[in-house]
Scaffold this motif. Sequence first.
Motif, PDB file in Angstrom:
ATOM      1  N   SER A  55     -32.099  34.444  57.742  1.00 10.27           N
ATOM      2  CA  SER A  55     -30.774  34.524  57.098  1.00 10.27           C
ATOM      3  C   SER A  55     -29.708  33.854  57.950  1.00 10.27           C
ATOM      4  CB  SER A  55     -30.406  35.985  56.851  1.00 10.27           C
ATOM      5  OG  SER A  55     -31.305  36.597  55.955  1.00 10.27           O
ATOM      6  N   ILE A  56     -29.645  34.227  59.224  1.00  7.48           N
ATOM      7  CA  ILE A  56     -28.587  33.701  60.088  1.00  7.48           C
ATOM      8  C   ILE A  56     -28.829  32.229  60.415  1.00  7.48           C
ATOM      9  CG2 ILE A  56     -27.466  33.942  62.348  1.00  7.48           C
ATOM     10  CD1 ILE A  56     -28.080  36.925  62.206  1.00  7.48           C
ATOM     11  N   SER A  57     -30.074  31.827  60.546  1.00  6.21           N
ATOM     12  CA  SER A  57     -30.376  30.432  60.871  1.00  6.21           C
ATOM     13  C   SER A  57     -30.141  29.505  59.684  1.00  6.21           C
ATOM     14  CB  SER A  57     -31.840  30.301  61.332  1.00  6.21           C
ATOM     15  OG  SER A  57     -32.099  31.107  62.449  1.00  6.21           O
ATOM     16  N   TYR A  58     -30.430  29.989  58.482  1.00 10.12           N
ATOM     17  CA  TYR A  58     -30.435  29.116  57.302  1.00 10.12           C
ATOM     18  C   TYR A  58     -29.048  28.960  56.690  1.00 10.12           C
ATOM     19  CZ  TYR A  58     -31.781  27.335  52.700  1.00 10.12           C
ATOM     20  OH  TYR A  58     -31.887  26.579  51.558  1.00 10.12           O
ATOM     21  N   PHE A  59     -28.329  30.056  56.498  1.00 14.33           N
ATOM     22  CA  PHE A  59     -27.054  30.004  55.778  1.00 14.33           C
ATOM     23  C   PHE A  59     -25.919  29.659  56.739  1.00 14.33           C
ATOM     24  CE2 PHE A  59     -29.752  32.756  53.182  1.00 14.33           C
ATOM     25  CZ  PHE A  59     -29.601  32.155  51.941  1.00 14.33           C
ATOM     26  N   LYS A  60     -25.247  28.566  56.497  1.00 11.67           N
ATOM     27  CA  LYS A  60     -24.239  28.040  57.407  1.00 11.67           C
ATOM     28  C   LYS A  60     -23.035  28.963  57.553  1.00 11.67           C
ATOM     29  CE  LYS A  60     -25.479  23.188  56.704  1.00 11.67           C
ATOM     30  NZ  LYS A  60     -26.118  23.106  58.038  1.00 11.67           N
ATOM     31  N   GLN A  61     -22.707  29.719  56.507  1.00  9.39           N
ATOM     32  CA  GLN A  61     -21.554  30.601  56.589  1.00  9.39           C
ATOM     33  C   GLN A  61     -21.779  31.753  57.568  1.00  9.39           C
ATOM     34  OE1 GLN A  61     -20.327  32.385  52.886  1.00  9.39           O
ATOM     35  NE2 GLN A  61     -18.195  32.592  53.524  1.00  9.39           N
ATOM     36  N   LEU A  62     -23.032  31.993  57.918  1.00  7.67           N
ATOM     37  CA  LEU A  62     -23.359  33.070  58.857  1.00  7.67           C
ATOM     38  C   LEU A  62     -23.443  32.580  60.294  1.00  7.67           C
ATOM     39  CD1 LEU A  62     -26.083  35.010  56.803  1.00  7.67           C
ATOM     40  CD2 LEU A  62     -23.614  35.433  56.929  1.00  7.67           C
ATOM     41  N   HIS A  63     -23.123  31.308  60.527  1.00  4.61           N
ATOM     42  CA  HIS A  63     -23.191  30.752  61.879  1.00  4.61           C
ATOM     43  C   HIS A  63     -21.934  31.126  62.658  1.00  4.61           C
ATOM     44  CE1 HIS A  63     -26.248  27.386  60.645  1.00  4.61           C
ATOM     45  NE2 HIS A  63     -26.684  28.616  60.440  1.00  4.61           N
ATOM     46  N   ASN A 328     -34.328  25.244  47.964  1.00  7.16           N
ATOM     47  CA  ASN A 328     -33.321  24.268  47.530  1.00  7.16           C
ATOM     48  C   ASN A 328     -32.550  23.752  48.740  1.00  7.16           C
ATOM     49  OD1 ASN A 328     -31.019  22.948  46.486  1.00  7.16           O
ATOM     50  ND2 ASN A 328     -31.066  24.213  44.627  1.00  7.16           N
ATOM     51  N   ARG A 329     -32.512  22.438  48.940  1.00 10.53           N
ATOM     52  CA  ARG A 329     -31.904  21.870  50.146  1.00 10.53           C
ATOM     53  C   ARG A 329     -30.383  21.990  50.142  1.00 10.53           C
ATOM     54  NH1 ARG A 329     -30.279  16.398  49.535  1.00 10.53           N
ATOM     55  NH2 ARG A 329     -30.661  15.550  47.450  1.00 10.53           N
ATOM     56  N   HIS A 330     -29.771  22.295  49.002  1.00 12.00           N
ATOM     57  CA  HIS A 330     -28.328  22.479  48.939  1.00 12.00           C
ATOM     58  C   HIS A 330     -27.924  23.942  49.115  1.00 12.00           C
ATOM     59  CE1 HIS A 330     -27.816  18.342  47.698  1.00 12.00           C
ATOM     60  NE2 HIS A 330     -28.653  18.525  46.678  1.00 12.00           N
ATOM     61  N   PHE A 331     -28.887  24.825  49.221  1.00 14.67           N
ATOM     62  CA  PHE A 331     -28.608  26.256  49.249  1.00 14.67           C
ATOM     63  C   PHE A 331     -27.992  26.750  50.563  1.00 14.67           C
ATOM     64  CE2 PHE A 331     -29.576  30.624  47.789  1.00 14.67           C
ATOM     65  CZ  PHE A 331     -29.211  30.457  46.467  1.00 14.67           C
ATOM     66  N   PRO A 332     -28.206  26.102  51.731  1.00 11.48           N
ATOM     67  CA  PRO A 332     -27.618  26.615  52.974  1.00 11.48           C
ATOM     68  C   PRO A 332     -26.106  26.730  52.950  1.00 11.48           C
ATOM     69  CG  PRO A 332     -29.325  25.022  53.477  1.00 11.48           C
ATOM     70  CD  PRO A 332     -29.115  24.974  51.991  1.00 11.48           C
ATOM     71  N   THR A 333     -25.436  25.955  52.117  1.00 15.15           N
ATOM     72  CA  THR A 333     -23.968  25.965  52.093  1.00 15.15           C
ATOM     73  C   THR A 333     -23.400  26.929  51.061  1.00 15.15           C
ATOM     74  OG1 THR A 333     -23.987  24.092  50.548  1.00 15.15           O
ATOM     75  CG2 THR A 333     -23.833  23.583  52.905  1.00 15.15           C
TER      76      THR A 333
END
Length: 343
Positions: A55-63, A328-333
Amino acid sequence: MISPNISKDLTDCSEFGNRSCPENCRSAGVQGVMYLFITAVFIFTIFGNLAIIISISYFKQLHSPTNFLILSMAVTYFLLGFAIMPYSMVRSVENCWDLGIIFCRVHYSFDLRLSLASILHLCCIAVDWFYAMCHPLHDSSTVTPMALRQIVAVCWPVPAAFAFGVVFSEAHASGIECYEMLIKCSGLCLIVFNLWGAFLFTAGLFAPACIMIGIYVKIFTVSQRHTSELSLEHRLSKNNKKYELSKNKDGKAVKTLSIVMLGFLICWFLFFAILIDPFLFFSTPLHLFDSLNWLGYLNSFCNPLLYGFFYQWFRKTLKYILRGKIINRHFPTIKILSEDQSQ
């Protein structure tokens, strides 16, 4: 980690009979139940902490800096579940160790390293929360990504050097009568502490715990004062929306802190009882030691519950992971956090 009742007049292996391991008094049914329960514990530990890592690695808003610390701690718990618990399970259920003394020392060194690293991470997260709640204006300038990288750089190698150095040098067992004969004869993965080792390990575990307790007491005090100030402001301004939002955020923070501290105290302070065994002349029963050791492991089992399920972002990302949407490659954002949601 096991500390045996050491026989001071042990001169050969005769008291162990013709078997290398002590007799296992558990029935096959009891052993089966233990295997099922412990297997469920370490499988949940592995996949629960893996979900936090993804979760933390993939989703950019959690960085964020705070989540970076939680990510690093989840890695320690994942490794405990993946590399340590399965071997400890067999040792505990079978009451025997068939993998040799060298692997026993490697196993215990990694066990100790990851346990100490997890406690250091908890201490660092406490410091981060302290700045966020008690000094919010200085938080972004003090808890920077570079500072956190330096903290993590300490949390991993220092416990490793300590654990491998102490265990492989056998400094923890020097002066204990019949230690070498006990290792040779018992067929167990025996790790015992002399008085010096007990003091050293107590300091290594107890000092971060005291720091955490002091920080959390300070945070709780500040939160209560903040709630009182908001209540007074609410009576004067009648701004219900702002008051309820701030009250809910403070209430959630206090609730989370209380559960985190309760989990830590239950899992680790009872574990400290292992370290007083040298002062009791190694009289503590084996099964009690093993139970306290697994109680320490349970802190890694509880991590997804304490640091994950109390946050809406984790529940949301977990659903995305289970549904396979992260392919989905657009999902991290994608937007995970709302404007007024606290992490």
